[in-house]
Structures are given as C-alpha cells and as structure tokens.
Design an enzyme around this catalytic site. Structure first.
Site, PDB file in Angstrom:
ATOM      1  N   ARG A   1       0.372  -1.239   0.173  1.00 20.92           N
ATOM      2  CA  ARG A   1      -0.265  -0.221  -0.062  1.00 20.92           C
ATOM      3  C   ARG A   1       1.202   1.667   0.167  1.00 20.92           C
ATOM      4  O   ARG A   1       0.142   2.495   0.103  1.00 20.92           O
ATOM      5  CB  ARG A   1      -0.993   0.471   1.234  1.00 20.92           C
ATOM      6  CG  ARG A   1      -1.881  -1.385   0.636  1.00 20.92           C
ATOM      7  CD  ARG A   1      -3.332  -1.146   2.425  1.00 20.92           C
ATOM      8  NE  ARG A   1      -3.940  -2.181   2.054  1.00 20.92           N
ATOM      9  CZ  ARG A   1      -3.753  -3.400   3.363  1.00 20.92           C
ATOM     10  NH1 ARG A   1      -3.125  -3.504   3.470  1.00 20.92           N
ATOM     11  NH2 ARG A   1      -4.873  -3.987   2.711  1.00 20.92           N
ATOM     12  N   VAL A   2       2.067   1.500   0.015  1.00 17.24           N
ATOM     13  CA  VAL A   2       3.276   2.114  -0.016  1.00 17.24           C
ATOM     14  C   VAL A   2       3.332   2.151  -1.814  1.00 17.24           C
ATOM     15  O   VAL A   2       3.310   3.531  -2.027  1.00 17.24           O
ATOM     16  CB  VAL A   2       4.193   2.423   0.785  1.00 17.24           C
ATOM     17  CG1 VAL A   2       5.548   3.068   0.717  1.00 17.24           C
ATOM     18  CG2 VAL A   2       3.895   2.260   2.527  1.00 17.24           C
TER      19      VAL A   2
END
Length: 529
Positions: free
Chosen positions: A374-375
């Site tokens: 999710r980064v």
C-alpha cells in the site's frame, strides 16, 4: 579540676533532648500478598490491592526460596490473575508475593548485536552476559501522528519479485503470509542478509518455533555475516505461553532503542499466529470470555498495538525507522480466517506465498494477484519504478492467459508472444535462497525482460543468460551499474548504455549457445557411433 571534669545532669538532658528531636524513624511499608492457587502457568493472588496492570510481581517459592517473576494481567475485585514468567511448578498456595512497582521491561543496548536472547533479555547462546545501556518497557504507546513522516525510503530485500512489484519502505509494515512450508521465513531471512552493506539493524523474533529451526536461522545468518548487525529473540515451542506472548513486544523494544537514536531497524516476527495462540491459551486459563475461534475479544488489539509501533520518525525526532515484517501462517490458503484478516487490516500490504507456485518451482512463490504494497512506488528508487511499472500488470495478464491457453489450442500470434514473454518473466523472477541481488542488477535484468530483449532466448536458458549478463556488466559496464546505484534514475543516457550492453551481450550469448549446441551434437554423434 575534679568538679570541672564531671558532666552536669542538665547538660546530659540537653544532649538527649536534641538527639530525640533530630531522630526520624525511617518507616518502610511493604504490601505483601499471597498465592491463592497456581495452575497452568497462572497464579491467583490475594492482597495486592494497589498493583498496576502489567506490573511485575515477585513470588517467593516456599520450597526453594527463589523469586519467580509474574506479570499482572487480570485486576479483579478481590484478586489478581498473573502469568508466571518461569517455572510455575515450584510455586504453591500461600507463597508470598511482593510488588516491584515496575511494569515489564527489558534491558537494551548495542551489546545485544550478534546475540541470541530470550524475551527477558537473558542470553541463550552461552557467550556470557550481555552489556546493556539501560532498559525499556516492552509494551508502550506507539509514536503519534506528529512524530512520524511518510514512508518514502526503500528497504531493499534483494528479491526481484518483491522489490519490483511489492516494494517495502523503511517504516512500513508488510505482512508475509502463506501456508506452512512455502518459504515465508526464507523471504524474511533474505531481507535480513541483504542489509549487510546498509545501516539497518535487524531483529529476528522467533515465536513458538522449533528450537532446531531457530538454530538453523542463526547459523544461516552467521554464515552470511548477518549476525554482526542482528539480534535473535527466541521463545521456542517448549517455552511457557507467557514468554511466547511477550516475545514480539520485547523484540520491538530492542529495536525502538536504536530507532529513537535515529537509526534504521528491521524486525521480523516469525510468526504472529503462534503468539495469538499463546495469548488465547493465557486468556482461557484466566477465564476471559472467548470469542471467534476461541480467541479473546482483544486479540486484534494484541497485534495492532504491536505493529503500530513500526514507524518512520520525523526529522525532529531523529528520522529513525522501524520496519516490521510480521509472518502469519494460513491453513489451506485461507486468508479469510480470523487472525489473517486481522493482521491484513493492520499492515500496509501483504506478500502472499502460494503452495502451488512453490511446488512448481517458482521461488519465491509470490502470488502477484493477492500480494500488494500500500506504499507502492513511493518505496522504490525511480529507476526501479520506471522499469517495473508494467511488470505487475504483464504478469497478472500472463497468469490469466496461461489458464485460458490450457483450454484453447489455436492462439493468435499476439497471444503466443505474450505467453512467451510471460514465461521468461516468471523465469527471471525466480531466485535461489540466500542470494539477494543488488538493486542495480535487478533494474538491468528486469529492463531486459520487460522490453523484449529475452524473447529469442529459450526459456530453459534464461537463468544462464541472467548469470552471464550480470558477469558481463560487472566486467565491461561497471560505470553503468554505478550510475544506476548512485543516481537511482533511468535517464536517456543510462537507458541507451543499458540497451547497448544488452545487445552486445546477446551477440556473445548467441555465439556461445551456437558452439554449445554444435559440441552437444558432435558428442551425441560420437556416442551413437
């Protein structure tokens, strides 16, 4: 003279009165409780009405006179439920209990580097006592929003499949999830080995693992020179449930000591499924109400308060980081079970390792469809972001086409070309265990495969091509590798140099393959004669 030497009664009285006035009795009050019952590592204690939650208590055994540490978990109306951090079989009803006034803490410091310790900081490697620099509480509140900054600095694992498609940044929490025997520990150990030339301090926390497996990890780290910057916190399967419960918190406290000094740390929790099971065991014996799958209601909080401590601190707080790689074991690939869904919702992405891929020889067995970071690209250098941008999509499309191609015999040329490139991409992303790859090498080989430079190479010769190409780059194009490593960008100049290097090596490789084929043919002919 005789009269002068004699003391007068008034003088004696004055001295006595002044001494009495100055006298202060040092009163010492101590609250002492007693054990009501002991069973399964849990003690019920009566009389310590002022004890704090998570306070360390000392129980003195009436048999041996030794003091055993206990941790106050349940503060009830008329008694305390405490878990015993040691041998509970030597304790009996009526044993005396004293408060320490301290919550559970562990000694910290650089002296732990290269050591194997238990969750209380006691050495397990037989190399003598550990030199410490103080102590930290093992269960603290995570850094707040203001104390953090966004995750933008890459933490390279050295694994092409992960660094290209599921990148991990310093301060991130990336879950490694999969069935038993799919290479979860191998991925984490590779990530630790890859930090050798960096400034990252690594902590490997083994929870509920076989002692033999932990020994194997320690030997692997030592063999690759990784123990110099690593700490191993071990709470084996034979250890009491309380030790398995506190082990991840103790490992995090050791890492936080370095993080608050402005250093970068990586913590591997192997694995949190077993910590949850140990906590479930404690909770049931403490008579806490069971919930789903018999876990207590606060089992989500068990992991959220642990993993929230992973952070990239703001520059005002030193800019240190704590990156967490929690491991969760699934049963039959069921990621929708209670503990897996809990930890997936807490972390910043997951690396899902699939048994089918693992047993078909694709290792690391990363399922690109379910795995996610999710980064994302924020945790990649610009060169990797540019070359790997389409890799994930291409691989996902290949998996779909591969399944479709099993049922269809007539495939158009474009589909066949896409399948051929997908096969070569899968082959390039395979990587032997304990052989992490530098990011500049990854960029070079991924650029080659995604831009079709390997389309004419037979699939079974792709690994040979990769080995030869990297040797060729180091021998003839060291400047190109240096530019990618230091500038971290894929400029037009760097791309042109890379294309030239690939084309030059492809000519060499084609000539070598031709001579190899000719020699194999002549050997076969001679053998038939």
């Amino acid at each position: 003279m005789a009269n002068d030497s004699q003391l007068r009664a008034s003088e004696i009285q004055g001295v006595l009165l002044s001494e009495i006035e100055r006298y202060e009795e040092d009163l010492h009050a101590e609250e002492i409780g007693e054990v009501l019952e002991v069973k399964d590592g849990i003690a019920r204690i009566y009389g310590l009405t002022k004890a704090m939650a998570s306070e360390m208590l000392e129980i003195t055994s009436s048999d041996t006179g030794d003091a055993v540490t206990a941790l106050a978990l349940n503060l009830e109306e008329d008694n305390i439920g405490a878990v015993i951090m040691g041998d509970w079989t030597q304790l009996h009803e009526g044993d005396q209990v004293r408060r320490t006034g301290r919550v559970l803490e562990v000694d910290v410091g650089e002296g732990y580097l290269g050591r194997v310790v238990d969750p209380l900081g006691n050495p397990l490697d037989g190399n003598g006592p550990v030199e410490t620099e103080g102590s930290r509480q093992i269960d603290i509140v995570a850094p707040g929003i203001v104390a953090r900054q966004p995750v933008e600095e890459p933490l390279q694992t050295g694994l092409k499949a992960i660094d290209a498609m599921i990148p991990i940044g310093r301060g991130q929490r990336e879950l490694i999830i999969g069935d038993r025997g799919t290479g979860k520990t191998a991925v984490a150990v590779d990530a630790i080995i890859n930090q050798k030339e960096t400034d990252v301090i690594c902590i490997y926390c083994a929870v509920g693992q076989r002692a033999g497996k932990v020994r194997g990890v320690v030997e692997t780290l030592a063999e690759h020179g990784a123990m110099d910057y690593s700490i191993v916190v071990a709470s084996n399967a034979s250890d009491p449930a309380p030790m398995q419960y506190i082990a991840p918190y103790a490992a995090t406290a050791l890492a936080e000591h370095f993080m608050w000094q402005g250093k970068h740390t990586l913590v591997v929790y192997d694995d949190l499924s077993k910590q949850a099971q140990a906590y479930r065991q404690l909770s049931l014996v403490l008579r806490r109400p069971p919930g789903r799958e018999a876990y207590p209601g606060d089992v989500f909080y068990l992991h959220s308060r642990l993993l929230e401590r992973a952070a990239k601190l703001s520059d005002a707080h030193g800019g240190g980081s704590l990156t967490a790689l929690p491991i969760i074991e699934t049963q039959g690939g069921d990621v929708s079970a209670y503990i897996p869904t809990n930890v997936i919702s807490i972390t910043d992405g997951q690396i899902f390792l699939e048994p089918d891929l693992f047993f078909s020889g694709v290792r690391p067995a990363v399922n690109v469809g379910i795995s996610v970071s999710r980064v994302g690209g924020a945790a990649q250098i610009k060169a990797m972001k540019k070359v790997a941008g389409r890799l994930r999509l291409d691989l996902a499309q290949f998996r779909e086409l591969e399944a479709f191609a099993q049922f269809g015999s007539d495939l158009d040329a474009a589909t066949q070309k896409q399948l051929a490139r997908g096969e070569r991409t899968v082959e390039i992303l395979k990587q032997p265990q304990y052989q992490p790859m530098a990011v500049e090498d990854q960029v070079a080989v991924i650029y080659a495969v995604t831009n079709g430079h390997l389309d004419d190479i037979p699939v079974d010769r792709v690994k040979a091509w990769e080995r030869g190409f990297l040797q060729h780059l180091r021998a003839h194009d060291a400047e190109l590798l240096r530019l990618i490593r230091e500038e971290q960008k894929l400029t037009d100049e760097v791309r042109d140099m890379l294309v030239s290097a690939i084309e030059a090596f492809n000519e060499i490789f084609a000539a070598e393959e031709e001579s190899r084929t000719e020699s194999a043919t002549s050997e076969a002919a001679a053998a038939s004669v």
